[in-house]
Design an enzyme around this catalytic site. Structure first.
Site, PDB file in Angstrom:
ATOM      1  N   ASP A 100       0.862  -1.185   0.000  1.00 51.34           N
ATOM      2  CA  ASP A 100       0.000   0.000   0.000  1.00 51.34           C
ATOM      3  C   ASP A 100       0.899   1.236   0.000  1.00 51.34           C
ATOM      4  OD1 ASP A 100      -2.332   1.685   0.477  1.00 51.34           O
ATOM      5  OD2 ASP A 100      -3.253  -0.085   1.373  1.00 51.34           O
ATOM      6  N   ASP A 196      -3.100   4.706  -2.372  1.00 47.90           N
ATOM      7  CA  ASP A 196      -4.166   5.250  -1.534  1.00 47.90           C
ATOM      8  C   ASP A 196      -4.606   6.647  -1.994  1.00 47.90           C
ATOM      9  OD1 ASP A 196      -5.500   4.710   1.175  1.00 47.90           O
ATOM     10  OD2 ASP A 196      -4.651   6.693   1.537  1.00 47.90           O
ATOM     11  N   GLU A 250      -6.420   3.779  -5.881  1.00 46.87           N
ATOM     12  CA  GLU A 250      -7.715   3.924  -5.231  1.00 46.87           C
ATOM     13  C   GLU A 250      -8.275   5.278  -5.649  1.00 46.87           C
ATOM     14  OE1 GLU A 250      -9.856   4.187  -0.857  1.00 46.87           O
ATOM     15  OE2 GLU A 250      -7.994   5.231  -1.271  1.00 46.87           O
ATOM     16  N   HIS A 322     -11.162  -3.050   3.753  1.00 45.31           N
ATOM     17  CA  HIS A 322     -11.095  -2.575   5.139  1.00 45.31           C
ATOM     18  C   HIS A 322     -11.874  -1.267   5.358  1.00 45.31           C
ATOM     19  CE1 HIS A 322      -8.315  -0.278   2.835  1.00 45.31           C
ATOM     20  NE2 HIS A 322      -8.203   0.593   3.810  1.00 45.31           N
ATOM     21  N   ASP A 323     -12.445  -0.713   4.300  1.00 48.05           N
ATOM     22  CA  ASP A 323     -13.187   0.551   4.428  1.00 48.05           C
ATOM     23  C   ASP A 323     -14.697   0.374   4.377  1.00 48.05           C
ATOM     24  OD1 ASP A 323     -10.963   2.191   4.644  1.00 48.05           O
ATOM     25  OD2 ASP A 323     -10.788   2.442   2.473  1.00 48.05           O
TER      26      ASP A 323
HETATM   27  C1  GLC Z   1      -8.064   5.233   1.929  1.00 53.48           C
HETATM   28  C2  GLC Z   1      -7.903   4.052   2.854  1.00 53.48           C
HETATM   29  C3  GLC Z   1      -8.590   4.363   4.148  1.00 53.48           C
HETATM   30  C4  GLC Z   1      -7.955   5.575   4.758  1.00 53.48           C
HETATM   31  C5  GLC Z   1      -7.894   6.752   3.788  1.00 53.48           C
HETATM   32  C6  GLC Z   1      -6.884   7.749   4.231  1.00 53.48           C
HETATM   33  O1  GLC Z   1      -9.380   5.459   1.573  1.00 53.48           O
HETATM   34  O2  GLC Z   1      -8.357   2.889   2.235  1.00 53.48           O
HETATM   35  O3  GLC Z   1      -8.561   3.282   5.036  1.00 53.48           O
HETATM   36  O4  GLC Z   1      -8.648   5.969   5.908  1.00 53.48           O
HETATM   37  O5  GLC Z   1      -7.498   6.363   2.493  1.00 53.48           O
HETATM   38  O6  GLC Z   1      -5.586   7.221   4.097  1.00 53.48           O
END
Ligand code: GLC
Ligand code: CA
Length: 556
Positions: A100, A196, A250, A322-323
């Site tokens: 990540d 991310d 992402e 995980h979100d």
């Molecule tokens: C992404 C991650 C999330 C995090 C956010 C800030 O969306 O998947 O878990 O809180 O970024 O890093």
């Protein structure tokens, strides 16, 4: 259509959120020793790649997404040597490893930020975004997007939690630092990155105030796909290209047209993107507005991405990470646990793209319902409870958290029915879902028709046919509120996938073009009622399907 056949197109990813995956050294926290021991399990699912959510040192204000050192491993999870062991063993099993990359922000405990705070004229002073006066932006995780720092006497921007100051990507030195991080992990042998909130890293000059009424939505145009994003992405791409590394971005709130900017053409900078449209079939912005699940919303989102990327770019396929809360609790039915868990698997694993399976999804883990907000850990859940849902009474507020908390996907993995679900020998860092006695890996290993074994069958079947990987997608019965029907075809080979999302038996008529054809039932989630492997002449009117029935048919 002649697709370029890169390795990631045939890959199936397993996502590890390490803290809750498997504790290998008996302190109640998941770690790389646990991962090492479970690599064969991951391989047994048919997965051949892992995405690790952050493993780096972090004060855990956002559980790893606030990084205080990009080039090390959090001591709770092991060390670089143990990481290398995991990496080598994964590679020897044919599993690739993706890290990540979180570079929109660091932790406020990162050395860069600690230095940056000290003065306006030290080497790190421009690593972050400092202002004398804040603008009116809101953060995603914790109130206003600006926090005053006493030492520096200025405000810093944080699009996420207070302890996650945004990096100033306009500073070329910061971009050099990012490239060093990329090289550090690539030199060690990792195969790529999940990046991310990567579409947020370039902010509009001057950071204008938002004129919108809705928090966050108004200002987003000033940092989503910002003015220099593609230049910066190109710099990172060049490094990754030297190593032939995969890049998966992402893209919160991304649209098809903006995703295509990253995924295609001369400035292609990502191989795939995680889009979010299909994650809002029961809500608007997961944690804010809750709506009843609508299959038509889900299908519309999935089909939009399937059709729009066809021949141009490659999709990611996922239902959990995980979100997001657990998908059976959202789009399926806890009462029809096995049936809806397998139907959901079937619905997404045969779409076109690269599937991601999130730890615990393969056994159908469900949402946890904790009795008080104090028992939740996630900064975002606490923020929503205390700042957004304040007009609701206590019961309703807690219900919203039960529906939407990211913590539901962060409870310890349920390995068996022993104390602490076989996750650890001591009390884990976070509550175990009490349903672990029924829902666990060991039990499902022994049941032929379990969700776990169904995932294995889906993954295996997918890998056995080029049509199921490269074939074109076509949806039928778009407006039907109960069933999802689609085909995948390539060079005359046609696969028909039928998934019911209905709790009752339903009459089912095949799309006209298939009437009278022969179909081999290659996979079913009702093995006792339907004969797997049998060739049927396709059913006539009056035929009824079972609740959450899912079938994969090969037509001839
Ligand atoms: C992404 C991650 C999330 C995090 C956010 C800030 O969306 O998947 O878990 O809180 O970024 O890093
Ligand atoms: Ca541990």
């Amino acid at each position: 259509m002649n697709e370029t056949r890169d390795w990631y197109k045939t890959a199936v990813f397993y996502q590890i959120w390490i803290r809750s995956f498997k504790d290998g050294n008996g302190d109640g926290i998941g770690d790389l020793y646990g991962v090492y021991d479970k690599l064969e399990y991951i391989r047994s699912l048919g997965a051949n790649a892992i995405w690790f959510s952050p493993l780096y040192p972090s004060p855990n204000a956002d559980y790893g997404y606030d990084i205080s050192d990009y080039c090390d491993i959090h001591p709770e999870y092991g060390d670089l040597e143990q990481f290398k062991k995991v990496l080598d063993k994964a590679h020897s099993l044919g599993i690739r490893v993706v890290m990540d990359l979180v570079v929109n922000h660091t932790s406020d405990e990162h050395k860069w930020f600690q230095e940056s705070r000290k003065s306006k004229d030290n080497p790190y002073s421009d690593y972050y975004i400092w202002r004398d006066k804040p603008n009116n932006w809101r953060s995603f995780l914790e109130g206003e997007a600006w926090e005053y720092d006493e030492l520096r006497g200025q405000y810093y921007l944080h699009l996420f939690a207070k302890k996650q100051p945004d990096l100033n990507m306009d500073n070329p030195t910061v971009r050099e630092e990012v490239k060093k991080v990329l090289r550090f992990w690539l030199d060690m042998g990792v195969d790529g990155f999940r990046e991310d909130v990567i579409n947020f890293i370039s902010k509009k000059e001057g950071l204008p105030n938002s004129l919108g009424i809705l928090p966050i939505i108004g200002e987003m145009k000033y940092y989503k796909d910002g003015p220099h994003i593609h230049e910066y992405m190109k710099e990172f791409r060049d490094v990754c290209n030297e190593y032939n590394a995969v890049q998966i971005g992402e893209g919160p709130m991304t649209t098809v047209s903006s995703a295509l900017q990253y995924l295609t053409g001369r400035r292609k900078s990502l191989d795939m993107m995680f889009s979010f449209d299909h994650m809002t079939a029961d809500c608007l912005f997961t944690e804010y507005v809750h709506l009843p699940f609508k299959l038509v919303r889900l299908k519309r989102a999935l089909s939009k991405w399937q059709y729009s990327l066809e021949g141009k770019a490659w999709n990611t396929l996922y239902l959990e990470n995980h979100d997001h809360p657990r998908v059976i609790s959202r789009y399926g039915s806890e009462k029809h646990h096995r049936e809806s868990g397998t139907a959901l698997a079937c619905a997404y694993l045969f779409l076109k793209g690269t599937p991601f399976i999130y730890q615990g999804q393969e056994i159908g883990m469900t949402n946890i319902r904790l009795k008080s907000i104090e028992l939740y850990k996630d900064v975002s859940s606490k923020n929503n409870y205390y700042s957004y849902h304040v007009k609701d009474d206590e019961e309703k507020r807690l219900w919203r958290i039960h529906q939407s908390s990211r913590d539901s996907s962060r409870t310890p993995m349920q390995w068996d029915d022993s104390e602490y679900a076989g996750f650890s020998t001591v009390k884990p860092w976070f509550e175990v879902n009490p349903n672990y006695r029924d829902i666990n890996v060991a039990r499902q290993e022994n049941e032929d028709d379990s969700i776990l074994n169904f995932y294995r069958e889906c993954v295996k079947l997918r890998g056995s046919s080029p049509a199921l990987i490269y074939g074109g997608y076509k949806e039928y019965y778009r407006k039907d509120p109960n069933i999802f029907v689609y085909t995948r075809s390539l060079d005359g080979e046609v696969w028909l996938i039928v998934c019911s999302f209905c709790r009752e038996r339903l009459p089912f008529i095949l799309p006209k073009q298939f009437m009278g054809m022969k179909a081999k039932l290659v996979l079913t989630n009702y093995p006792a009622q339907r004969q797997q492997g049998k060739t049927y002449t396709l059913p006539k009117p009056g035929f009824r399907i079972f609740p959450y029935e899912a079938a994969v048919l090969r037509m001839s």
